[in-house]
Design an enzyme around this catalytic site. Structure first.
Site, PDB file in Angstrom:
ATOM      1  N   HIS A 181       0.816  -1.216   0.000  1.00 18.85           N
ATOM      2  CA  HIS A 181       0.000   0.000   0.000  1.00 18.85           C
ATOM      3  C   HIS A 181       0.849   1.266   0.000  1.00 18.85           C
ATOM      4  O   HIS A 181       0.337   2.355  -0.278  1.00 18.85           O
ATOM      5  CB  HIS A 181      -0.981  -0.008   1.187  1.00 18.85           C
ATOM      6  N   ASP A 211       0.489  -7.660   1.481  1.00 12.98           N
ATOM      7  CA  ASP A 211       0.829  -6.245   1.606  1.00 12.98           C
ATOM      8  C   ASP A 211       2.345  -6.043   1.547  1.00 12.98           C
ATOM      9  O   ASP A 211       2.928  -5.294   2.338  1.00 12.98           O
ATOM     10  CB  ASP A 211       0.270  -5.664   2.909  1.00 12.98           C
ATOM     11  N   SER A 294       4.834   2.691   7.833  1.00  9.75           N
ATOM     12  CA  SER A 294       4.539   1.515   7.020  1.00  9.75           C
ATOM     13  C   SER A 294       5.702   1.183   6.091  1.00  9.75           C
ATOM     14  O   SER A 294       6.237   2.061   5.409  1.00  9.75           O
ATOM     15  CB  SER A 294       3.276   1.741   6.186  1.00  9.75           C
TER      16      SER A 294
END
Length: 451
Positions: A181, A211, A294
């Site tokens: 993402h 992911d 992230s």
């Protein structure tokens, strides 16, 4: 006239009541008593007795003091009392109230829990952080956001910040692991390194289900100084983690640049339901994982990467709860992505074309209808590249050139890196005799017809 009968002792003398004379007081004359010498001798003996008692009391006190001192020296009692009642030197020197102590840095504090008591210790991880920081990078994803405004389509360039970990290199490029993402929908990827330089990156491979993504930076984009400044991270073993083990998270928190936070392993094998209805197994930690973290590293105290942080997985919903993808589960996927051919996006006019109308089979739909997750071919015309390659309406595309697909958008994004005329392997699931069976087909991509 009356007078008292004691003429020798003296007293009051009164005249007759008829006389107008005031009463006269006469001082008695002292008389010699035979017992005066005896009384003086008794007082002397009393003084001697008082003096003797005082001397005896003093002697007893001195003896008791000497005895107590001997006992105190032999048992160390005086030293203990001195330590207990002596004020520290730094406190004695303060002429005014002590200043308020600075708030301890959580990055330098590691709580340790014992079965019998709780002890707080400080653990300096600065040397470890200094060693691993050259393998950490910041990533900026620039893409175009489109929205409708009073019937008009408006485009706006938007930037999204994330983190990455240098996990390898080949003879042409360095390879960086991150979250899918973080690079999703990217039109431009910029990587910032430890020496404050930046370079353009391209997507090498992705696994949306996990992911995960690997991006590449060509050596041609890097100076000799930057190549010397950066390093490759060491990967650890997340399967050997224990509850309460201290961990450190590093990432581009809030897009401000690399920052460090500390905590511990709060839970292992935590099963979390994702946005698409699928579930994943993650490491839970109380180390701060904020937007921008992230794709960054979760490290053990040895500086080994034991997880890839993801703020998307509930990290921003609760305080002191963050999640990371276990590196033992991510490593095989990353190694596969690192081996893929690095591709650049092609011009839209040269982009490959299949000629199908795709629909997504989400994890939720797959569970309800008993279908494989992937890209469902809802419609296809004859004479298209897909039809010529053997694809049928109702097939589900699960892989395109080895790339796992879960949604129709992922298929469209993948085709942006393939030119018309290329031959690719496409894996499909087809229902035969009531069962889904896998087939591998070769398809020559066509050119999208002009409308």
């Amino acid at each position: 006239m009356y007078e008292n009968g004691n003429t020798t002792g003296g007293g009051y003398y009164y005249t007759s009541p008829n006389e107008a004379q005031a009463p006269v007081y006469t001082q008695p004359q002292p008389q010699q008593r035979s017992g005066d010498k005896k009384q003086k001798g008794g007082f002397g003996r009393f003084c001697k007795r008082v003096l003797l008692a005082a001397c005896l009391g003093l002697s007893f006190g001195l003896c008791a003091g000497v005895g107590l001192y001997a006992i105190g020296e032999s048992t160390g009692l005086f030293e203990k009392l001195e330590a207990a009642y002596t004020m520290p030197a730094e406190v004695e020197m303060q002429a005014s109230p002590a200043p308020i102590a600075e708030k301890p840095d959580i990055n330098a504090v590691t709580p340790v829990v014992n079965t019998t008591n709780v002890t707080a210790i400080t653990s300096d991880v600065s040397d470890m952080v200094e060693e691993v920081m050259p393998s950490m990078v910041s990533i900026v994803n620039t893409y175009t956001e489109r929205y409708s405004y009073f019937g008009q389509t408006v485009e706006k360039e938007v930037g999204f910040s994330g983190s990455g970990i240098i996990v390898g290199e080949n003879d042409k490029e360095i390879l960086i692991a991150t979250n899918y993402h973080v690079v999703e929908d990217a039109e431009k990827l910029t990587v910032h390194f430890i020496d404050d330089t930046e370079a353009k990156a391209i997507i090498k491979g992705t696994d949306p289900d996990m992911d995960l993504a690997v991006i590449a930076v060509s050596f041609n984009e890097l100076s000799t100084e930057t190549r010397r400044a950066i390093s490759i991270a060491k990967l650890g073993d997340s399967d050997s983690l224990k509850l309460g083990e201290p961990v450190v998270a590093i990432g581009n928190a809030l897009g401000y640049g690399q920052s460090v936070s500390g905590g511990m392993v709060s839970a292992l094998n935590r099963e979390i339901e994702l946005e698409d209805g699928s579930t994943g197994i993650f490491i839970q930690t109380d180390a701060a994982i904020n937007p921008g973290n992230s794709g960054g590293a979760l490290l053990n105290v040895n500086g080994e990467v034991i997880g890839i942080n993801s703020n998307k997985i509930g990290g921003s919903l609760y305080d002191n709860i963050g999640y990371a993808i276990p590196i033992s589960a991510a490593q095989p996927i990353l190694e596969d992505l690192m081996l893929r051919e690095t591709r650049n996006k092609v011009d839209e006019s040269d982009m490959g074309y299949l000629g199908i109308v795709p629909e997504s089979v989400t994890a939720e739909a797959a569970a309800i209808y008993g279908m494989p997750q992937g890209v469902y071919v809802s419609r296809m015309d004859e004479g298209t590249p897909a039809a010529d390659g053997g694809i049928l309406q109702g097939d589900i595309i699960v892989k395109f050139d080895g790339i796992k697909l879960s949604t129709a958008d992922e298929l469209r994004e993948t085709l942006e890196y393939y030119q018309a005329g290329e031959t690719v392997e496409i894996q499909i699931m087809r229902i035969e005799n009531g069962e889904w069976r896998e087939r591998t087909l070769e398809v020559v991509l066509g050119r999208k017809p002009r409308q």
